[in-house]
Design an enzyme around this catalytic site. Structure first.
Site, mmCIF file in Angstrom:
data_model
loop_
_atom_site.group_PDB
_atom_site.id
_atom_site.type_symbol
_atom_site.label_atom_id
_atom_site.label_comp_id
_atom_site.label_asym_id
_atom_site.label_seq_id
_atom_site.Cartn_x
_atom_site.Cartn_y
_atom_site.Cartn_z
ATOM 1 N N ALA A 33 -39.224 -34.419 40.106
ATOM 2 C CA ALA A 33 -38.329 -34.772 39.001
ATOM 3 C C ALA A 33 -37.876 -33.512 38.279
ATOM 4 O O ALA A 33 -38.083 -32.391 38.766
ATOM 5 C CB ALA A 33 -39.040 -35.715 38.036
ATOM 6 N N ASN A 34 -37.209 -33.665 37.156
ATOM 7 C CA ASN A 34 -36.804 -32.530 36.325
ATOM 8 C C ASN A 34 -36.885 -32.942 34.860
ATOM 9 O O ASN A 34 -37.249 -34.072 34.547
ATOM 10 C CB ASN A 34 -35.393 -32.063 36.718
ATOM 11 C CG ASN A 34 -34.366 -33.155 36.525
ATOM 12 O OD1 ASN A 34 -34.109 -33.601 35.407
ATOM 13 N ND2 ASN A 34 -33.794 -33.638 37.634
ATOM 14 N N ARG A 35 -36.538 -32.021 33.959
ATOM 15 C CA ARG A 35 -36.814 -32.223 32.536
ATOM 16 C C ARG A 35 -35.728 -32.981 31.778
ATOM 17 O O ARG A 35 -35.746 -33.026 30.551
ATOM 18 C CB ARG A 35 -37.033 -30.874 31.849
ATOM 19 C CG ARG A 35 -38.228 -30.118 32.387
ATOM 20 C CD ARG A 35 -38.484 -28.840 31.588
ATOM 21 N NE ARG A 35 -39.473 -28.000 32.243
ATOM 22 C CZ ARG A 35 -40.789 -28.227 32.205
ATOM 23 N NH1 ARG A 35 -41.247 -29.265 31.527
ATOM 24 N NH2 ARG A 35 -41.617 -27.418 32.843
#
Ligand code: CTP
Ligand code: CA
Length: 223
Positions: A33-35
Site C-alpha cells: 500500500a502507500n500513505r
C-alpha cells in the site's frame, strides 16, 4: 448562455473521481500500500457535487467517511479501480486523485505464506498495474476534461509536465510529497497546476480549499 446555472455551474455534468490508495495483495492477510489518506480526492468529489455535478467516487481503502451527495464505489486493488472507472464512463469530467499502486504482486498467494525454518525469506515478483489516468486520457469515450495529479519528491514541474503529455490530461495538479512536506496523509497541500497553457503555483492551503479551487477551475471549462 441561455441557461441560468447560478451557483450550480456543473448541473447536468457527470464526473468520475478516484481517491485513496490501492491495496495490492501479497497473500490473504498481507498487502502492498502507500500513505494516501483519500482526503484530497474525497474533498474534490464533494466540491464537484456542490457545484451541481453528478459524481461517482471510486475510492480505495480509506478510513475517512464517504462524502455526502456522491455515489461511492469502494475498491481495493488497482485493477478493480480501473474496472469501476471504465464502467462509470461516459462522463464529462475525470479527476484521478488516487495514489494507485504502481505494481502488484505478479501472482498473489492463495494461502498465507508461512515462515520456513532455516529458509531464506520469500522474494516478491512484481508486475506493473494498469495506468488508469492514461487509459481514460486516451479513451474513445474520453471525458471533455481530464485532470490528474502528480506525486513527486523532486523535479516537480518537469515530471508533472511529462505526465500531462504522456497521460493525455488537460491538467496535472503536481505536489511535492517528500516526507518533510507532510502533504501525504496531512490536511494541507501546496500544488503546482500544470496546464497546456502554462504552470501556476498555488500557495499552501488546506485540502478543502485546494478542492474548491480545482472544482472552480473545472467549472470554468463548462461556462
Ligand atoms: N495513476 C493512475 N494509475 C496508475 C498510476 C497513476 O491512474 N497505475 C494516476 C494517478 O491517480 C495520478 C497520476 O496518474 O493522477 C500520476 O500518478 P503518479 O504516481 O504521480 O505517476 P506515475 O505515472 O505512476 O509515475 P511515478 O509514480 O513513477 O512518478
Ligand atoms: Ca505512481
Amino acid at each position: 448562455t441561455l441557461l441560468d446555472t447560478g451557483d450550480k455551474p456543473l448541473a447536468g455534468k457527470k464526473a468520475i473521481v478516484t481517491s485513496g490508495p490501492t491495496h495490492e495483495p501479497i497473500d490473504p492477510v498481507r498487502y502492498i500500500a502507500n500513505r494516501s489518506s483519500g482526503k484530497q480526492g474525497h474533498a474534490i468529489a464533494a466540491e464537484l457535487s456542490q457545484l451541481g455535478a453528478e459524481v461517482t467516487l471510486v475510492s480505495g481503502p480509506v478510513i475517512i467517511p464517504d462524502p455526502k451527495g456522491v455515489k461511492v464505489i469502494h475498491v481495493e486493488r488497482a485493477e478493480e479501480m480501473r474496472d469501476a472507472v471504465l464502467s462509470a464512463l461516459p462522463a464529462d469530467i475525470a479527476v484521478m486523485v488516487a495514489a494507485v499502486a504502481d505494481w502488484r504482486v505478479a501472482s498473489a498467494a492463495g494461502n498465507k505464506i508461512k515462515k520456513q525454518p532455516g529458509e531464506t525469506p520469500p522474494s516478491l515478483l512484481l508486475t506493473e498495474n494498469p495506468d488508469i489516468l492514461k487509459t481514460v486520457g486516451h479513451h474513445a469515450q474520453r471525458p471533455k476534461l481530464v485532470v490528474g495529479f502528480a506525486a513527486e519528491t523532486q523535479n516537480v514541474a518537469e515530471n508533472g509536465r511529462s505526465k500531462l503529455e504522456r497521460k493525455g490530461a488537460d491538467y496535472i495538479i503536481a505536489n511535492d510529497v517528500s516526507p518533510e512536506t507532510g502533504i501525504m496523509g496531512g490536511d494541507r497541500n501546496r500544488v503546482k497546476v500544470i496546464g497546456k497553457a502554462g504552470d501556476e503555483d498555488w500557495p499552501e492551503m488546506d485540502k478543502q480549499s485546494v478542492a474548491e479551487k480545482i472544482a472552480r477551475l473545472i467549472a470554468s471549462h463548462f461556462a
